[in-house]
Design a protein around this motif. Sequence first.
Motif, PDB file in Angstrom:
ATOM      1  N   LYS A 143       8.480  -8.900 -86.408  1.00 34.34           N
ATOM      2  CA  LYS A 143       7.214  -8.648 -86.196  1.00 34.34           C
ATOM      3  C   LYS A 143       6.574  -9.956 -85.531  1.00 34.34           C
ATOM      4  CE  LYS A 143       7.265  -4.691 -88.418  1.00 34.34           C
ATOM      5  NZ  LYS A 143       7.434  -3.473 -87.490  1.00 34.34           N
ATOM      6  N   GLY A 144       7.334 -10.851 -84.973  1.00 37.80           N
ATOM      7  CA  GLY A 144       6.998 -12.000 -84.368  1.00 37.80           C
ATOM      8  C   GLY A 144       7.195 -12.123 -83.049  1.00 37.80           C
ATOM      9  N   SER A 145       6.728 -13.191 -82.217  1.00 41.80           N
ATOM     10  CA  SER A 145       6.929 -13.112 -80.874  1.00 41.80           C
ATOM     11  C   SER A 145       7.602 -14.509 -80.313  1.00 41.80           C
ATOM     12  CB  SER A 145       5.754 -13.067 -80.102  1.00 41.80           C
ATOM     13  OG  SER A 145       5.054 -11.521 -80.125  1.00 41.80           O
ATOM     14  N   LEU A 146       8.315 -14.654 -79.195  1.00 42.27           N
ATOM     15  CA  LEU A 146       8.789 -16.091 -78.874  1.00 42.27           C
ATOM     16  C   LEU A 146       8.742 -15.880 -77.429  1.00 42.27           C
ATOM     17  CD1 LEU A 146       9.907 -18.583 -79.988  1.00 42.27           C
ATOM     18  CD2 LEU A 146      12.607 -17.709 -79.564  1.00 42.27           C
ATOM     19  N   ARG A 147       8.543 -17.092 -76.697  1.00 37.10           N
ATOM     20  CA  ARG A 147       8.618 -17.359 -75.285  1.00 37.10           C
ATOM     21  C   ARG A 147       9.960 -17.932 -75.064  1.00 37.10           C
ATOM     22  NH1 ARG A 147       4.808 -20.704 -71.285  1.00 37.10           N
ATOM     23  NH2 ARG A 147       5.811 -20.110 -69.414  1.00 37.10           N
ATOM     24  N   VAL A 148      10.869 -17.392 -73.997  1.00 40.27           N
ATOM     25  CA  VAL A 148      12.086 -17.687 -73.883  1.00 40.27           C
ATOM     26  C   VAL A 148      12.043 -18.195 -72.493  1.00 40.27           C
ATOM     27  CG1 VAL A 148      13.199 -16.788 -75.638  1.00 40.27           C
ATOM     28  CG2 VAL A 148      13.065 -15.478 -73.647  1.00 40.27           C
ATOM     29  N   ALA A 149      13.097 -19.109 -71.904  1.00 41.76           N
ATOM     30  CA  ALA A 149      13.380 -19.441 -70.689  1.00 41.76           C
ATOM     31  C   ALA A 149      14.634 -19.092 -70.531  1.00 41.76           C
ATOM     32  CB  ALA A 149      13.053 -20.966 -70.421  1.00 41.76           C
ATOM     33  N   LEU A 150      14.893 -18.387 -69.430  1.00 42.00           N
ATOM     34  CA  LEU A 150      16.252 -17.820 -68.931  1.00 42.00           C
ATOM     35  C   LEU A 150      16.624 -18.263 -67.460  1.00 42.00           C
ATOM     36  CD1 LEU A 150      15.652 -14.211 -70.192  1.00 42.00           C
ATOM     37  CD2 LEU A 150      16.945 -15.877 -71.282  1.00 42.00           C
ATOM     38  N   VAL A 151      17.799 -18.616 -67.436  1.00 40.72           N
ATOM     39  CA  VAL A 151      18.413 -18.881 -65.869  1.00 40.72           C
ATOM     40  C   VAL A 151      19.472 -18.128 -65.619  1.00 40.72           C
ATOM     41  CG1 VAL A 151      19.259 -20.907 -64.664  1.00 40.72           C
ATOM     42  CG2 VAL A 151      17.532 -21.223 -66.549  1.00 40.72           C
ATOM     43  N   PHE A 152      19.332 -17.656 -64.567  1.00 40.26           N
ATOM     44  CA  PHE A 152      20.485 -16.503 -63.910  1.00 40.26           C
ATOM     45  C   PHE A 152      21.246 -17.252 -62.570  1.00 40.26           C
ATOM     46  CE2 PHE A 152      17.390 -14.072 -66.389  1.00 40.26           C
ATOM     47  CZ  PHE A 152      18.545 -13.611 -67.055  1.00 40.26           C
TER      48      PHE A 152
ATOM     49  N   GLN B 224      24.876 -19.537 -69.748  1.00 33.76           N
ATOM     50  CA  GLN B 224      25.069 -20.274 -70.941  1.00 33.76           C
ATOM     51  C   GLN B 224      24.715 -21.610 -70.903  1.00 33.76           C
ATOM     52  OE1 GLN B 224      28.796 -19.654 -72.650  1.00 33.76           O
ATOM     53  NE2 GLN B 224      28.365 -20.104 -74.885  1.00 33.76           N
ATOM     54  N   LEU B 225      24.918 -22.412 -69.966  1.00 32.64           N
ATOM     55  CA  LEU B 225      24.554 -23.854 -69.863  1.00 32.64           C
ATOM     56  C   LEU B 225      23.011 -24.195 -70.048  1.00 32.64           C
ATOM     57  CD1 LEU B 225      25.692 -26.646 -68.853  1.00 32.64           C
ATOM     58  CD2 LEU B 225      24.824 -25.994 -66.425  1.00 32.64           C
ATOM     59  N   PHE B 226      22.102 -23.404 -69.651  1.00 33.23           N
ATOM     60  CA  PHE B 226      20.701 -23.571 -69.891  1.00 33.23           C
ATOM     61  C   PHE B 226      20.138 -22.903 -71.258  1.00 33.23           C
ATOM     62  CE2 PHE B 226      22.012 -23.723 -65.375  1.00 33.23           C
ATOM     63  CZ  PHE B 226      21.381 -25.212 -65.268  1.00 33.23           C
ATOM     64  N   TYR B 227      21.115 -22.035 -71.809  1.00 37.98           N
ATOM     65  CA  TYR B 227      20.496 -20.956 -72.833  1.00 37.98           C
ATOM     66  C   TYR B 227      20.691 -21.792 -74.300  1.00 37.98           C
ATOM     67  CZ  TYR B 227      19.557 -16.813 -75.282  1.00 37.98           C
ATOM     68  OH  TYR B 227      19.012 -15.898 -76.186  1.00 37.98           O
ATOM     69  N   GLY B 228      19.487 -22.165 -75.118  1.00 40.51           N
ATOM     70  CA  GLY B 228      19.440 -22.476 -76.675  1.00 40.51           C
ATOM     71  C   GLY B 228      19.491 -21.409 -77.260  1.00 40.51           C
ATOM     72  N   GLY B 229      19.973 -21.465 -78.553  1.00 45.91           N
ATOM     73  CA  GLY B 229      19.762 -20.666 -79.444  1.00 45.91           C
ATOM     74  C   GLY B 229      18.495 -20.107 -79.962  1.00 45.91           C
TER      75      GLY B 229
END
Length: 233
Positions: free
Chosen positions: A87-96, A76-81
């Motif tokens: 019908k759209g696309s989005l690139r997301v960065a995830l940290v585990f 959650q620390l690195f996760y933005g809303g």
Amino acid sequence: VYTEPLAQQTPPVYSASLTVTSSGTWTHYQGQVPVHDVFLVLNATVTNRGNVALSPSHDDWSVVGLLGFSYAEANQLFYGGVTIPAKGSLRVALVFDMVGFYTPTKVVLELPNGAQVAASLPALAYSATLRVDNFSVAMTYQNQTPAAAYFMVVNVTIQNTGTATLNPTYLDWSMRDVDGNSEAFADSSFYTPVDIGPSESTAFTLVFELTTYDQPAKVVLDLPNSTAVVALL
């Protein structure tokens, strides 16, 4: 009396596809260190194929192993809303935040209807380049004298060209002769552990204790995938 019929509502359709474009492990990230052993950082693209927007929270994301066991939720620390329009696309960065010996194979996104979409993770790659910047011979080093004949002090620069963080121990470094025979490992008394993240370059000092019979010719770093990176003196 005429009554206008009620507009028929279209039921929500939740559907998506997922691809992972890159992944890597880090022992530090954005100034933070993991609670466990490493951060797994990945970039994914979500394509929303449904008719309503998706707004997944951090705990809708997880990484799983071969048998489907979940290893971690997105930190959650690195996760933005994030919101992916219909019908759209989005690139997301995830940290585990991961236990080091876990080997996740997929990232999973849980949709609001309980369905899951998954994408395979690319295999972590170990590779590096190495150069010797300079070296010298010393009869004493940091007020210590060698048990053998002399110290060889070698300054090296390593560039991590893979996708996994390198954290070599002193036993991963060796001095070898021209034929590749090992003559000494880096001296643990003078060794400072170093973490080299993907694309990072780090300069540091290695000290080897050598005898008069040794014929040092090259420094070798052994990587976790059993390949060796070599730099000539």
